[in-house]
Scaffold this active site. Structure first.
Site, PDB file in Angstrom:
ATOM      1  N   CYS A 200       3.149   8.265   1.484  1.00  0.00           N
ATOM      2  CA  CYS A 200       3.534   7.235   2.456  1.00  0.00           C
ATOM      3  C   CYS A 200       3.752   5.931   1.688  1.00  0.00           C
ATOM      4  O   CYS A 200       2.887   5.513   0.917  1.00  0.00           O
ATOM      5  CB  CYS A 200       2.414   7.079   3.492  1.00  0.00           C
ATOM      6  SG  CYS A 200       2.728   5.741   4.652  1.00  0.00           S
TER       7      CYS A 200
ATOM      8  N   CYS B 234      -2.540   1.156   8.109  1.00  0.00           N
ATOM      9  CA  CYS B 234      -1.558   0.491   7.263  1.00  0.00           C
ATOM     10  C   CYS B 234      -1.763  -1.017   7.325  1.00  0.00           C
ATOM     11  O   CYS B 234      -1.911  -1.582   8.391  1.00  0.00           O
ATOM     12  CB  CYS B 234      -0.174   0.876   7.763  1.00  0.00           C
ATOM     13  SG  CYS B 234       1.081  -0.214   7.196  1.00  0.00           S
TER      14      CYS B 234
ATOM     15  N   GLY C 182       5.746  -2.661   6.682  1.00  0.00           N
ATOM     16  CA  GLY C 182       7.123  -3.117   6.871  1.00  0.00           C
ATOM     17  C   GLY C 182       7.947  -2.266   7.807  1.00  0.00           C
ATOM     18  O   GLY C 182       7.603  -1.135   8.124  1.00  0.00           O
ATOM     19  N   GLU C 183       9.049  -2.858   8.254  1.00  0.00           N
ATOM     20  CA  GLU C 183      10.021  -2.174   9.108  1.00  0.00           C
ATOM     21  C   GLU C 183      11.225  -1.850   8.210  1.00  0.00           C
ATOM     22  O   GLU C 183      11.995  -2.733   7.831  1.00  0.00           O
ATOM     23  CB  GLU C 183      10.409  -3.091  10.276  1.00  0.00           C
ATOM     24  CG  GLU C 183      11.656  -2.701  11.036  1.00  0.00           C
ATOM     25  CD  GLU C 183      11.699  -1.249  11.499  1.00  0.00           C
ATOM     26  OE1 GLU C 183      10.896  -0.869  12.352  1.00  0.00           O
ATOM     27  OE2 GLU C 183      12.559  -0.483  10.992  1.00  0.00           O
TER      28      GLU C 183
ATOM     29  N   CYS D 295      -1.167  -3.110  15.077  1.00  0.00           N
ATOM     30  CA  CYS D 295      -0.945  -2.892  13.636  1.00  0.00           C
ATOM     31  C   CYS D 295      -1.489  -4.056  12.816  1.00  0.00           C
ATOM     32  O   CYS D 295      -1.169  -5.220  13.079  1.00  0.00           O
ATOM     33  CB  CYS D 295       0.550  -2.733  13.389  1.00  0.00           C
ATOM     34  SG  CYS D 295       0.951  -2.649  11.645  1.00  0.00           S
TER      35      CYS D 295
ATOM     36  N   CYS E 159       5.038  -7.694   7.475  1.00  0.00           N
ATOM     37  CA  CYS E 159       6.056  -7.264   8.441  1.00  0.00           C
ATOM     38  C   CYS E 159       6.233  -8.355   9.498  1.00  0.00           C
ATOM     39  O   CYS E 159       5.266  -8.993   9.909  1.00  0.00           O
ATOM     40  CB  CYS E 159       5.620  -5.960   9.114  1.00  0.00           C
ATOM     41  SG  CYS E 159       6.878  -5.276  10.208  1.00  0.00           S
TER      42      CYS E 159
ATOM     43  N   SER F  14       8.798   4.935  16.504  1.00  0.00           N
ATOM     44  CA  SER F  14       7.452   4.603  16.932  1.00  0.00           C
ATOM     45  C   SER F  14       7.517   4.258  18.421  1.00  0.00           C
ATOM     46  O   SER F  14       7.926   3.172  18.791  1.00  0.00           O
ATOM     47  CB  SER F  14       7.033   3.384  16.098  1.00  0.00           C
ATOM     48  OG  SER F  14       5.688   3.295  15.987  1.00  0.00           O
ATOM     49  N   LEU F  15       7.165   5.213  19.267  1.00  0.00           N
ATOM     50  CA  LEU F  15       7.344   5.051  20.719  1.00  0.00           C
ATOM     51  C   LEU F  15       6.134   4.316  21.329  1.00  0.00           C
ATOM     52  O   LEU F  15       6.271   3.231  21.867  1.00  0.00           O
ATOM     53  CB  LEU F  15       7.533   6.432  21.352  1.00  0.00           C
ATOM     54  CG  LEU F  15       7.701   6.483  22.860  1.00  0.00           C
ATOM     55  CD1 LEU F  15       8.951   5.756  23.307  1.00  0.00           C
ATOM     56  CD2 LEU F  15       7.728   7.935  23.357  1.00  0.00           C
TER      57      LEU F  15
ATOM     58  N   SER G  53      10.481   5.823   9.393  1.00  0.00           N
ATOM     59  CA  SER G  53       9.887   5.528  10.694  1.00  0.00           C
ATOM     60  C   SER G  53      10.224   4.093  11.092  1.00  0.00           C
ATOM     61  O   SER G  53       9.992   3.162  10.326  1.00  0.00           O
ATOM     62  CB  SER G  53       8.374   5.710  10.608  1.00  0.00           C
ATOM     63  OG  SER G  53       7.787   5.317  11.820  1.00  0.00           O
TER      64      SER G  53
ATOM     65  N   CYS H 267       3.866  -5.662  16.185  1.00  0.00           N
ATOM     66  CA  CYS H 267       3.218  -4.599  16.973  1.00  0.00           C
ATOM     67  C   CYS H 267       1.727  -4.950  17.096  1.00  0.00           C
ATOM     68  O   CYS H 267       1.060  -5.175  16.082  1.00  0.00           O
ATOM     69  CB  CYS H 267       3.389  -3.252  16.286  1.00  0.00           C
ATOM     70  SG  CYS H 267       5.113  -2.807  16.039  1.00  0.00           S
TER      71      CYS H 267
ATOM     72  N   GLU I 246       0.823  -1.212   0.000  1.00  0.00           N
ATOM     73  CA  GLU I 246       0.000   0.000   0.000  1.00  0.00           C
ATOM     74  C   GLU I 246       0.850   1.252   0.000  1.00  0.00           C
ATOM     75  O   GLU I 246       1.951   1.260   0.545  1.00  0.00           O
ATOM     76  CB  GLU I 246      -0.859   0.014   1.264  1.00  0.00           C
ATOM     77  CG  GLU I 246      -1.975  -0.992   1.220  1.00  0.00           C
ATOM     78  CD  GLU I 246      -2.364  -1.456   2.602  1.00  0.00           C
ATOM     79  OE1 GLU I 246      -2.891  -0.638   3.364  1.00  0.00           O
ATOM     80  OE2 GLU I 246      -2.114  -2.627   2.911  1.00  0.00           O
TER      81      GLU I 246
HETATM   82  S1  SF4 Z   1       3.783  -0.817  13.103  1.00  0.00           S
HETATM   83 FE1  SF4 Z   1       5.357  -0.965  11.487  1.00  0.00          FE
HETATM   84  S2  SF4 Z   1       6.948  -2.253  12.451  1.00  0.00           S
HETATM   85 FE2  SF4 Z   1       5.085  -2.558  13.690  1.00  0.00          FE
HETATM   86  S3  SF4 Z   1       4.108  -4.400  12.756  1.00  0.00           S
HETATM   87 FE3  SF4 Z   1       3.231  -2.560  11.777  1.00  0.00          FE
HETATM   88  S4  SF4 Z   1       4.445  -2.287   9.891  1.00  0.00           S
HETATM   89 FE4  SF4 Z   1       5.628  -3.625  11.278  1.00  0.00          FE
END
Ligand code: SF4
Length: 354
Positions: A108, A333, A165-166, A122, A115, A220-221, A197, A119, A95
């Site tokens: 974005c 996302c 993704g990270e 997410c 990923c 991302s805190l 990020s 998290c 996306e």
């Molecule tokens: S917030 Fe970012 S790092 Fe965390 S699971 Fe979602 S895509 Fe991955």
């Protein structure tokens, strides 16, 4: 198999052209056509001789992400569901979002399909890691979004690597794409207009700090204590947040992203702990009220958002409330890809797409 050009650096294009028996300077000419002029058809690269254009048509290719669907929001943003891979890469769906605003647009983009970082708030996490994107697939999302909206582009373009993704777990491809985005002879974006990020992958943050050319960094805190962060972002157990040694540029700030989850991390006590956590760090905090979705969290109240922000501001921590754009078109996302994945695997839609 024709050689893929999208995602190649100017040096790689130079070497490729020399290997084809062409003058090295054809490399920078193709680089400019791809990234500055956004010409994706060899026939349109009129700065190249006709014989070379014909040869490239046979021996090379430029593969942009394919648009599966566009989701225009009432707020003017457009979400894109792209399909990538196929011929020589695992097929996947990713996306990107195009968000126009007075004087600028923000795009974005994703750096991985799915990923591996789990998290809990997410949706992308539910996909698991499908695969890393290539530099061409990353930079291609920006080029497609710009090209699609060519008629309405504002002078400034911001790019945020905050989609699926990270980015720091796909470091080399992400940085190869970022170098093209930041190259004045490439896409020519300003470093302060490109933000990466991360969930806090410490070795990646340290490596990024050594780069001569790098994007701005957002972390991302999402929690005010280690225990809370462990519960929301299990990656914290491996990499507790550490960014004190990151070499900030003059006048540069870390951006801390803080998703406000109603009743979880949005209390005044949380806000005071965040202030203590960030003391002595040059940071600004983006407070992102949770978007109600398919996960077991609720949105914070307007009062709790305001109280949280006020506590940060009173203690001298710059804080901004950022609402996700495109809430009517699955702003979270991973939501589109997840819906598509469920649709594809079950054959039944779980929601009605607009
Ligand atoms: S917030 Fe970012 S790092 Fe965390 S699971 Fe979602 S895509 Fe991955």
């Amino acid at each position: 198999m024709p050689v893929e050009l999208l995602g190649k650096s100017v040096q790689e294009l130079r070497e490729l052209l020399v290997s084809l028996g062409e003058p090295a300077y054809r490399g920078p000419q193709i680089y400019r056509a791809l990234y500055t002029e956004r010409r994706f058809d060899f026939a349109a690269m009129t700065n190249l001789p006709a014989a070379l254009r014909a040869r490239l048509t046979e021996e090379a290719r430029i593969t942009l992400p394919r648009i599966v669907r566009r989701f225009p929001s009432i707020d003017g943003s457009i979400r894109y569901l792209f399909s990538i891979g196929g011929d020589d890469g695992k097929p996947a769906q990713i996306e990107a979002v195009f968000m126009p605003k007075e004087g600028r647009q923000t795009i974005c983009i994703s750096t991985q399909a799915g990923c591996a970082v789990d998290c809990h708030f997410c949706l992308t996490a539910q996909l698991g890691l499908i695969r890393n994107l290539t530099p061409g697939e990353i930079v291609g999302q920006v080029l497609m979004a710009l090209e699609e909206n060519r008629e309405q582009l504002a002078p400034q373009t911001n790019v945020v690597l905050m989609g699926q993704g990270e980015p720091l777990l796909n470091y080399d491809a992400t940085m190869a794409a970022v170098r093209i985005l930041l190259d004045p002879k490439g896409v020519a974006l300003a470093p302060r207009h490109v933000t990466l990020s991360t969930s806090g992958i410490v070795p990646g943050i340290e490596r990024l700090g050594q780069e001569k050319i790098r994007p701005s960094l957002a972390i991302s805190l999402n929690a005010s204590s280690d225990e809370q962060r462990d519960a929301l972002m299990p990656i914290n157990r491996k990499y507790p947040l550490a960014c004190r040694n990151f070499p900030l540029r003059p006048r540069e700030y870390f951006t801390m992203e803080y998703v406000l989850l109603g009743g979880v991390n949005d209390s005044p006590e949380d806000a005071r702990r965040v202030v203590r956590l960030l003391a002595h760090l040059r940071t600004k905090v983006n407070l992102i009220p949770w978007n109600p979705g398919n996960l077991p969290y609720r949105a914070p109240t307007a009062d709790s958002i305001e109280a949280f922000k006020t506590i940060l501001l009173e203690k001298g921590v710059p804080a901004f409330v950022r609402y996700s754009r495109g809430q009517d078109v699955f702003a979270a996302c991973g939501q589109l890809a997840l819906i598509e994945t469920v649709n594809l695997s079950s054959g039944a839609p779980i929601v009605n797409l607009p």
